[in-house]
Design a protein around this motif. Structure first.
Motif, PDB file in Angstrom:
ATOM      1  N   ALA A  53      60.215  24.273  98.530  1.00 42.03           N
ATOM      2  CA  ALA A  53      60.232  25.569  97.852  1.00 42.03           C
ATOM      3  C   ALA A  53      61.434  25.620  96.920  1.00 42.03           C
ATOM      4  O   ALA A  53      62.499  25.093  97.235  1.00 42.03           O
ATOM      5  CB  ALA A  53      60.322  26.691  98.877  1.00 42.03           C
ATOM      6  N   VAL A  54      61.250  26.229  95.763  1.00 43.82           N
ATOM      7  CA  VAL A  54      62.339  26.442  94.819  1.00 43.82           C
ATOM      8  C   VAL A  54      62.459  27.953  94.653  1.00 43.82           C
ATOM      9  O   VAL A  54      61.478  28.617  94.272  1.00 43.82           O
ATOM     10  CB  VAL A  54      62.060  25.751  93.466  1.00 43.82           C
ATOM     11  N   GLY A  63      62.640  31.560  93.545  1.00 46.96           N
ATOM     12  CA  GLY A  63      62.247  32.227  92.316  1.00 46.96           C
ATOM     13  C   GLY A  63      61.172  31.521  91.525  1.00 46.96           C
ATOM     14  O   GLY A  63      60.840  31.944  90.423  1.00 46.96           O
ATOM     15  N   CYS A  64      60.610  30.459  92.047  1.00 40.61           N
ATOM     16  CA  CYS A  64      59.611  29.676  91.312  1.00 40.61           C
ATOM     17  C   CYS A  64      58.207  30.202  91.597  1.00 40.61           C
ATOM     18  O   CYS A  64      57.802  30.300  92.752  1.00 40.61           O
ATOM     19  CB  CYS A  64      59.694  28.201  91.705  1.00 40.61           C
ATOM     20  N   SER A  65      57.477  30.493  90.548  1.00 38.82           N
ATOM     21  CA  SER A  65      56.077  30.872  90.710  1.00 38.82           C
ATOM     22  C   SER A  65      55.163  29.763  90.181  1.00 38.82           C
ATOM     23  O   SER A  65      53.955  29.913  90.158  1.00 38.82           O
ATOM     24  CB  SER A  65      55.793  32.193  89.979  1.00 38.82           C
ATOM     25  N   GLY A  66      55.762  28.652  89.777  1.00 38.97           N
ATOM     26  CA  GLY A  66      55.005  27.516  89.259  1.00 38.97           C
ATOM     27  C   GLY A  66      54.840  26.433  90.311  1.00 38.97           C
ATOM     28  O   GLY A  66      54.813  26.691  91.508  1.00 38.97           O
ATOM     29  N   THR A  67      54.782  25.195  89.856  1.00 40.30           N
ATOM     30  CA  THR A  67      54.591  24.025  90.712  1.00 40.30           C
ATOM     31  C   THR A  67      55.933  23.375  91.018  1.00 40.30           C
ATOM     32  O   THR A  67      56.777  23.249  90.137  1.00 40.30           O
ATOM     33  CB  THR A  67      53.689  22.998  89.999  1.00 40.30           C
ATOM     34  N   THR A  68      56.133  22.976  92.271  1.00 34.21           N
ATOM     35  CA  THR A  68      57.344  22.235  92.636  1.00 34.21           C
ATOM     36  C   THR A  68      56.939  20.920  93.294  1.00 34.21           C
ATOM     37  O   THR A  68      55.806  20.742  93.706  1.00 34.21           O
ATOM     38  CB  THR A  68      58.230  23.037  93.621  1.00 34.21           C
ATOM     39  N   GLY A  69      57.911  20.019  93.390  1.00 30.42           N
ATOM     40  CA  GLY A  69      57.673  18.758  94.075  1.00 30.42           C
ATOM     41  C   GLY A  69      57.399  17.582  93.169  1.00 30.42           C
ATOM     42  O   GLY A  69      57.446  16.440  93.608  1.00 30.42           O
ATOM     43  N   ALA A 106      68.266  18.570  92.280  1.00 31.79           N
ATOM     44  CA  ALA A 106      67.386  19.711  92.533  1.00 31.79           C
ATOM     45  C   ALA A 106      65.963  19.389  92.093  1.00 31.79           C
ATOM     46  O   ALA A 106      65.751  18.579  91.197  1.00 31.79           O
ATOM     47  CB  ALA A 106      67.871  20.941  91.768  1.00 31.79           C
ATOM     48  N   PHE A 107      65.006  20.025  92.765  1.00 24.87           N
ATOM     49  CA  PHE A 107      63.628  20.001  92.283  1.00 24.87           C
ATOM     50  C   PHE A 107      63.515  21.063  91.210  1.00 24.87           C
ATOM     51  O   PHE A 107      64.120  22.128  91.310  1.00 24.87           O
ATOM     52  CB  PHE A 107      62.644  20.287  93.422  1.00 24.87           C
ATOM     53  N   ASP A 108      62.726  20.769  90.183  1.00 31.54           N
ATOM     54  CA  ASP A 108      62.555  21.690  89.079  1.00 31.54           C
ATOM     55  C   ASP A 108      61.246  22.455  89.261  1.00 31.54           C
ATOM     56  O   ASP A 108      60.267  21.922  89.785  1.00 31.54           O
ATOM     57  CB  ASP A 108      62.524  20.905  87.765  1.00 31.54           C
ATOM     58  N   CYS A 109      61.232  23.692  88.846  1.00 25.93           N
ATOM     59  CA  CYS A 109      60.042  24.532  88.847  1.00 25.93           C
ATOM     60  C   CYS A 109      59.317  24.310  87.523  1.00 25.93           C
ATOM     61  O   CYS A 109      59.917  24.414  86.461  1.00 25.93           O
ATOM     62  CB  CYS A 109      60.447  25.997  88.996  1.00 25.93           C
ATOM     63  N   VAL A 110      58.037  23.972  87.598  1.00 29.90           N
ATOM     64  CA  VAL A 110      57.284  23.647  86.394  1.00 29.90           C
ATOM     65  C   VAL A 110      56.055  24.543  86.309  1.00 29.90           C
ATOM     66  O   VAL A 110      55.307  24.681  87.272  1.00 29.90           O
ATOM     67  CB  VAL A 110      56.841  22.165  86.408  1.00 29.90           C
TER      68      VAL A 110
END
Length: 171
Positions: free
Chosen positions: A91-92, A94-100, A111-115
């Motif tokens: 989980a990232v 504040g991310c509502s997109g795709t992570t991982g 860090a993993f980025d929210c895309v």
């Protein structure tokens, strides 16, 4: 007579099937034995990008031989994408997109980025391949390609290891 012939025919078919299975198993096992497990990194190939500041053209890009993982590097950091994962994406906040699928290592750490949008695809043929056991460096950042994924670190050993089945923060 007909029953004896049928039994012999079935025994011959069974023998052929068993022999085929044994040959396939031997081929599979000999292929695995030749790989010797995970490749250990070596300094056989090095891609070097350096400089205290990094102009836009001072970047290195590579993919692992499978094409599943691709990275871009500069003296400012590393960004790697992975097309296919089997681990649970983290989980990232504040991310509502795709992570991982996108990891970043820079002066702020790992860090993993929210895309937003779909996961990345396998790297294309236009991206240079960093062979297993080889490394790429840019500034204080180094990435090492291995059969068990990519390992990217900064000069202090902070970074990540990334593979289809798992990821790990370093140190």
């Amino acid at each position: 007579m007909t029953t004896q012939r049928a039994v012999r025919t079935w025994m011959a078919v069974d023998a052929v099937l068993v022999l085929t299975l044994v040959v396939l198993l031997a081929v599979r096992l000999s292929g695995d034995a030749g790989s010797g497990g995970a490749a250990q990194p070596s300094a056989t190939t090095t891609v070097q990008v350096s400089g205290p500041t990094t102009p836009a053209g001072d970047r290195a890009a590579f993919k692992l031989p499978s094409g599943n993982i691709a990275c871009t590097m500069s003296a400012r950091g590393v960004t790697c994408t992975i097309a296919s994962i089997t681990y649970d994406p983290p989980a990232v906040a504040g991310c509502s997109g795709t992570t991982g699928h996108v990891v970043v290592l820079n002066a702020d750490g790992f860090a993993f980025d929210c895309v937003d949008g779909p996961a990345p695809t396998v790297a294309g043929g236009d991206v240079p391949t960093l062979e297993y056991g080889s490394k790429a460096t840019a500034g204080d950042f180094t990435c090492v390609s291995a059969t068990n994924g990519v390992r990217c670190t900064d000069a202090d050993g902070v970074g990540f290891q990334l593979a289809r089945a798992a990821w790990r923060e370093l140190p």
